[in-house]
Enzyme design. Structure first.
Site, PDB file in Angstrom:
ATOM      1  N   GLY A 111     -15.029  -0.335  -2.838  1.00  0.00           N
ATOM      2  CA  GLY A 111     -13.839   0.166  -3.385  1.00  0.00           C
ATOM      3  C   GLY A 111     -13.903   1.540  -3.099  1.00  0.00           C
ATOM      4  O   GLY A 111     -14.953   2.229  -3.018  1.00  0.00           O
TER       5      GLY A 111
ATOM      6  N   HIS B 261      -0.489 -12.298   0.513  1.00  0.00           N
ATOM      7  CA  HIS B 261      -1.536 -11.405  -0.222  1.00  0.00           C
ATOM      8  C   HIS B 261      -2.426 -11.783  -1.441  1.00  0.00           C
ATOM      9  O   HIS B 261      -3.522 -11.472  -1.459  1.00  0.00           O
ATOM     10  CB  HIS B 261      -0.570 -10.193  -0.343  1.00  0.00           C
ATOM     11  CG  HIS B 261      -1.793  -8.892  -0.640  1.00  0.00           C
ATOM     12  ND1 HIS B 261      -0.932  -7.586  -0.390  1.00  0.00           N
ATOM     13  CD2 HIS B 261      -2.814  -8.599  -0.812  1.00  0.00           C
ATOM     14  CE1 HIS B 261      -1.838  -6.683  -0.555  1.00  0.00           C
ATOM     15  NE2 HIS B 261      -2.953  -7.253  -0.770  1.00  0.00           N
TER      16      HIS B 261
ATOM     17  N   SER C   1     -12.785  -4.225   0.700  1.00  0.00           N
ATOM     18  CA  SER C   1     -13.494  -3.373  -0.426  1.00  0.00           C
ATOM     19  C   SER C   1     -15.186  -3.726  -0.105  1.00  0.00           C
ATOM     20  O   SER C   1     -15.902  -3.804  -1.155  1.00  0.00           O
ATOM     21  CB  SER C   1     -13.325  -3.468  -1.842  1.00  0.00           C
ATOM     22  OG  SER C   1     -12.035  -2.955  -2.140  1.00  0.00           O
TER      23      SER C   1
ATOM     24  N   ALA D 238     -17.640   3.485  -3.096  1.00  0.00           N
ATOM     25  CA  ALA D 238     -17.950   3.435  -1.751  1.00  0.00           C
ATOM     26  C   ALA D 238     -19.229   4.494  -1.503  1.00  0.00           C
ATOM     27  O   ALA D 238     -20.380   3.951  -1.149  1.00  0.00           O
ATOM     28  CB  ALA D 238     -17.169   3.623  -0.670  1.00  0.00           C
TER      29      ALA D 238
ATOM     30  N   LEU E  63     -17.450  -1.911   0.853  1.00  0.00           N
ATOM     31  CA  LEU E  63     -18.582  -1.295   0.227  1.00  0.00           C
ATOM     32  C   LEU E  63     -18.543  -0.678  -1.290  1.00  0.00           C
ATOM     33  O   LEU E  63     -18.861   0.314  -1.828  1.00  0.00           O
ATOM     34  CB  LEU E  63     -18.460   0.285   0.912  1.00  0.00           C
ATOM     35  CG  LEU E  63     -18.315   0.097   2.537  1.00  0.00           C
ATOM     36  CD1 LEU E  63     -18.144   1.503   3.123  1.00  0.00           C
ATOM     37  CD2 LEU E  63     -19.590  -0.206   2.660  1.00  0.00           C
TER      38      LEU E  63
ATOM     39  N   TYR F 283       0.809  -1.250  -0.049  1.00  0.00           N
ATOM     40  CA  TYR F 283      -0.039   0.054  -0.067  1.00  0.00           C
ATOM     41  C   TYR F 283       0.796   1.443   0.034  1.00  0.00           C
ATOM     42  O   TYR F 283       1.302   1.726   0.978  1.00  0.00           O
ATOM     43  CB  TYR F 283      -1.071   0.103   1.053  1.00  0.00           C
ATOM     44  CG  TYR F 283      -2.175  -1.108   1.179  1.00  0.00           C
ATOM     45  CD1 TYR F 283      -2.199  -1.815   0.058  1.00  0.00           C
ATOM     46  CD2 TYR F 283      -2.678  -1.298   2.307  1.00  0.00           C
ATOM     47  CE1 TYR F 283      -3.115  -2.939  -0.024  1.00  0.00           C
ATOM     48  CE2 TYR F 283      -3.378  -2.555   2.352  1.00  0.00           C
ATOM     49  CZ  TYR F 283      -3.761  -3.179   1.102  1.00  0.00           C
ATOM     50  OH  TYR F 283      -4.728  -4.175   1.142  1.00  0.00           O
TER      51      TYR F 283
END
Length: 285
Positions: A211, A127, A207, A215, A209, A53
């Site tokens: 993304g 991941h 995610s 969202a 919602l 990230y």
């Protein structure tokens, strides 16, 4: 805040996904720190991050460093379970790549330990599968980290049912979580959710919602969520998270946030009680 369990750790029923604070469109650091602190003030004790990230090639782990700073500055920071991930990479050109080799995963874990400033990572997750590396070899590296005490709990992300079963076997029954995409618009992880429910493994929807870019549109794209939200006087996003929580006691959504107000709204979702009829309508929406 209601609680649920990941392995032997009790966590808030709603976590905080920290990715929006470090990738494209990220806010300034002050707002990100305020968002983390708002979540903690609302009772959140689970934060999800990853070494991937970040934006630029020279800032790997940007989000982990940010989260470590935010927790160090809050009097409840030590109560938070930090879940991070390894095996995904961002070369800096906007793309995402994977490296599931044991050597990379072990080196990535060591780097995450340093950035987070801990002796052992609370929850470390593989991941994303690397098609060039046998899945059991990647998960085997996570097992080694667990055996060595570098991580306290092990999880996987973006996995299918066969990979969940294989990971559970490779980890000698110590798989505690599966983090997959799941939202009103993306429901193809239902089989994985059901399997986690059967196995008693935490299921962490990412995610939830829709993304970062979508969202805020949840109410306009999913009429049932908007209608039920209006009936309760809450946001469609809060309805969405309450709907997910009702699916199984193993579900622990990790909605992303980069503003204090959205972090607080998500954290209030466990207090929203939906009727059986409303849940059925949302399932069918």
């Amino acid at each position: 805040m209601q609680t649920r369990r990941i392995g032997d750790v009790e966590v808030s029923a709603i976590g905080l996904g920290a990715m929006p604070m470090s990738i494209e469109g990220r806010p300034d650091e002050a707002r990100s720190l305020a968002a983390v602190h708002a979540a903690l003030d609302a009772g959140v004790t689970l934060i999800d991050t990853a070494d991937a990230y970040h934006l630029h090639a020279d800032e790997v782990g940007h989000n982990e460093t940010l989260i470590a700073k935010a927790l160090a500055a809050h009097d409840r920071g030590a109560e938070v379970l930090v879940a991070t991930k390894g095996g995904h990479l961002r070369p800096g050109d906007g793309s995402w790549t994977v490296d599931g080799s044991p050597a990379h995963l072990k080196a990535a874990c060591e780097a995450s330990l340093r950035r987070l400033g801990v002796e052992a990572i609370g929850l470390y997750q593989f991941h994303r599968p690397d098609p060039r590396v046998p899945y059991e070899e990647s998960v085997g590296a996570i097992r080694d980290l667990l055996d060595e005490g570098k991580i306290r709990m092990a999880g996987i992300s973006n996995a299918n049912p066969d990979q969940i079963k294989l990971a559970q076997d490779v980890l000698d029954g110590r798989l505690v979580s599966v983090q997959n995409q799941f939202s009103p618009a993306f429901r193809s992880s239902e089989p994985e959710l059901r399997l986690c429910d059967e196995l008693g493994i935490a299921f962490l929807p990412w995610s939830p919602l829709g993304g970062i870019s979508r969202a805020g549109e949840l109410g306009s794209t999913h009429a049932a969520f908007a209608r039920i939200a209006a009936a309760h006087g809450v946001s469609p996003q809060r309805v969405c998270l309450a709907w997910m929580l009702a699916k199984s006691p193993v579900v622990v959504p990790i909605p992303g946030a980069s503003r204090p107000e959205t972090a607080r709204d998500s954290a209030a979702a466990p207090d929203l009680v939906l009727t059986a009829g409303e849940l059925a309508e949302l399932d069918a929406a």
